[in-house]
Write an enzyme that holds these catalytic residues in place. Structure first.
Site, PDB file in Angstrom:
ATOM      1  N   THR A   1      -6.208  -2.627   1.336  1.00 30.89           N
ATOM      2  CA  THR A   1      -5.445  -3.457   0.396  1.00 30.89           C
ATOM      3  C   THR A   1      -4.369  -4.279   1.088  1.00 30.89           C
ATOM      4  O   THR A   1      -4.089  -5.416   0.705  1.00 30.89           O
ATOM      5  CB  THR A   1      -4.767  -2.542  -0.658  1.00 30.89           C
ATOM      6  OG1 THR A   1      -5.797  -1.909  -1.399  1.00 30.89           O
ATOM      7  CG2 THR A   1      -3.889  -3.332  -1.609  1.00 30.89           C
TER       8      THR A   1
ATOM      9  N   ASP B   1     -12.916  -2.428   3.691  1.00 34.95           N
ATOM     10  CA  ASP B   1     -12.303  -1.562   2.688  1.00 34.95           C
ATOM     11  C   ASP B   1     -12.533  -0.148   3.236  1.00 34.95           C
ATOM     12  O   ASP B   1     -13.638   0.177   3.678  1.00 34.95           O
ATOM     13  CB  ASP B   1     -13.037  -1.742   1.359  1.00 34.95           C
ATOM     14  CG  ASP B   1     -12.403  -0.936   0.230  1.00 34.95           C
ATOM     15  OD1 ASP B   1     -12.021  -1.540  -0.769  1.00 34.95           O
ATOM     16  OD2 ASP B   1     -12.321   0.298   0.355  1.00 34.95           O
ATOM     17  N   SER B   2     -11.509   0.679   3.213  1.00 34.58           N
ATOM     18  CA  SER B   2     -11.649   1.972   3.910  1.00 34.58           C
ATOM     19  C   SER B   2     -12.657   2.902   3.255  1.00 34.58           C
ATOM     20  O   SER B   2     -13.006   3.929   3.832  1.00 34.58           O
ATOM     21  CB  SER B   2     -10.302   2.663   4.051  1.00 34.58           C
ATOM     22  OG  SER B   2      -9.906   3.275   2.862  1.00 34.58           O
TER      23      SER B   2
ATOM     24  N   THR C   1      -5.919   2.823   1.943  1.00 32.70           N
ATOM     25  CA  THR C   1      -5.388   4.149   1.597  1.00 32.70           C
ATOM     26  C   THR C   1      -6.483   5.145   1.212  1.00 32.70           C
ATOM     27  O   THR C   1      -6.295   6.352   1.355  1.00 32.70           O
ATOM     28  CB  THR C   1      -4.394   4.048   0.420  1.00 32.70           C
ATOM     29  OG1 THR C   1      -5.051   3.426  -0.677  1.00 32.70           O
ATOM     30  CG2 THR C   1      -3.165   3.277   0.807  1.00 32.70           C
TER      31      THR C   1
HETATM   32  N1  ASP Z   1      -9.897   0.388  -1.442  1.00 36.34           N
HETATM   33  C1  ASP Z   1      -8.740   0.183  -0.596  1.00 36.34           C
HETATM   34  C2  ASP Z   1      -9.044   0.796   0.760  1.00 36.34           C
HETATM   35  O1  ASP Z   1      -8.917   1.972   0.935  1.00 36.34           O
HETATM   36  C3  ASP Z   1      -7.540   0.787  -1.219  1.00 36.34           C
HETATM   37  C4  ASP Z   1      -6.248   0.643  -0.434  1.00 36.34           C
HETATM   38  O2  ASP Z   1      -6.157   0.118   0.643  1.00 36.34           O
HETATM   39  O3  ASP Z   1      -5.210   1.059  -0.971  1.00 36.34           O
HETATM   40  O4  ASP Z   1      -9.419   0.096   1.660  1.00 36.34           O
END
Ligand code: ASP
Length: 365
Positions: A14, A58-59, A90
């Protein structure tokens, strides 16, 4: 005076996303734009360099191949840098932090993961503070030694040990918790480091371990789970290990069909690890009748390890060891601060803890 050198590694998430105005979805964008969003970074009296995963992800798409790429960037720059900041989504940050904490042995330099809940180009973003403080922590040395010589997660004013961290909120800024270990540092007007909670820097040569075993399946217990489903999961082809997510302090149903099915697979060489569904506390096999049998048939206790640490440790340990005895010994000991040793059930007391199968690699701690 020589400036401390910090490498920022951008993986996606994000923190570096922008909204696609056609469909409203968030997509990763180019890292160079990310730095433009934080001109404050130029004010650090540091030598900041950067690297990025191409393409950023995206993780939720994180996997051991990407961990290898990340590890290679760290390994190639390890001698030259004083610290690293990894910008990461995250969703799986706690898995990456846990995996790296096992894949890097004898660490002496900070590797700080951070990200954000709101994209960096959003007015209320939490990303700026997270990045700025993470860089400060990654460059913090005292008497020539890194203050945080470990893999840690910095988020919303708190620094947590990476392999103790779990994502617990998808919408709070304060998204991470370390339920079984104290915070490593707290950022207020000053950054207060909790010296006694931090690992000591290693004087031995840092080594990097690239391979992991991914043949692990997971069975989450719930009241009413069908025997058919359990038996299917236990019979998963190619699975070398199974994590059972149990209730409370490691309890499961005591039905004989369940214990017998489990025992049959353990006797055939399946590694079974007991991880609690509770966020806080520890697996204590034998405390209740509902976990006694698990201990008897050879289920390994994950103690107070998080799910994220348990699975990545198993991936690491199973790649290096093949016998149940060695895998149990490694899983039950504390490799890198991931489990409290007073919580270990000494299932392994009757084993020679020092002995290693000659065919297997020794632990590098
Ligand atoms: N979907 C995002 C990720 O993990 C969520 C985030 O970064 O907060 O890449």
């Amino acid at each position: 005076m020589n400036r401390r050198k910090v490498k920022i590694i951008y993986t996606g998430g994000t923190i570096g996303m922008v909204r696609d105005y056609e469909d409203g979805g968030l997509r990763p964008f180019d890292f160079d734009n990310l730095l433009k969003q934080i001109p404050e970074l130029n004010e650090f009296k540091l030598e900041l360099t950067s690297a990025k995963l191409d393409p950023p992800i995206d993780s939720s798409n994180m996997n051991p191949e990407v961990w290898k790429k990340l590890l290679k960037i760290i390994a190639d720059n390890y001698d030259e840098m004083d610290g690293f900041v990894i910008l990461h989504g995250t969703d799986t940050m706690a898995y990456t932090a846990s995996a790296l904490s096992f894949m890097i042995r004898n660490q002496s330099k900070p590797i700080i993961l951070t990200g954000s809940q709101l994209p960096i180009d959003t007015i209320r973003t939490d990303g700026k503070e997270n990045i700025i403080t993470a860089i400060e922590i990654a460059s913090s040395y005292y008497r020539g030694k890194a203050r945080v010589p470990e893999v840690a997660v910095y988020f919303e004013y708190f620094l947590h040990r990476g392999n103790r961290t779990t994502k617990y909120s998808s919408d709070h800024f304060d998204a991470f918790k370390s339920p079984n270990y104290p915070v490593l540092a707290e950022a207020n007007i000053d950054i207060k480091y909790k010296r006694h909670a931090l690992l000591k820097p290693s004087d031995d040569k840092t080594t990097f371990h690239y391979s992991l075993c991914g043949e692990i399946t997971v069975l989450k217990m719930y009241p009413g789970i069908s025997p058919k489903i359990v038996k299917h999961v236990l019979a998963t082809p190619d699975a070398k290990a199974i994590i059972i997510e149990t209730f409370g302090s490691g309890n499961t149903i005591t039905d004989s069909w369940f214990i017998e099915a489990l025992k049959k697979r353990i006797d055939k060489g399946l590694i079974v690890l007991n991880v609690s569904q509770c966020m806080q506390g520890s697996v204590k096999q034998g405390l209740y009748e509902t976990s006694e049998k698990l201990k008897e048939i050879g289920v390994i206790s994950a103690g107070d390890m998080t799910f994220e640490a348990s699975i990545t440790k198993l991936m690491f340990v199973m790649d290096r060891f093949s016998s149940l005895k060695s895998i149990r010994r490694e899983m039950e000991r504390d490799i890198n601060g991931e489990r409290s040793i007073d919580e270990v059930e000494f299932n392994c007391l009757d084993m020679d803890i020092q002995s290693m199968d000659s065919s297997e690699t020794g632990s590098q701690k």
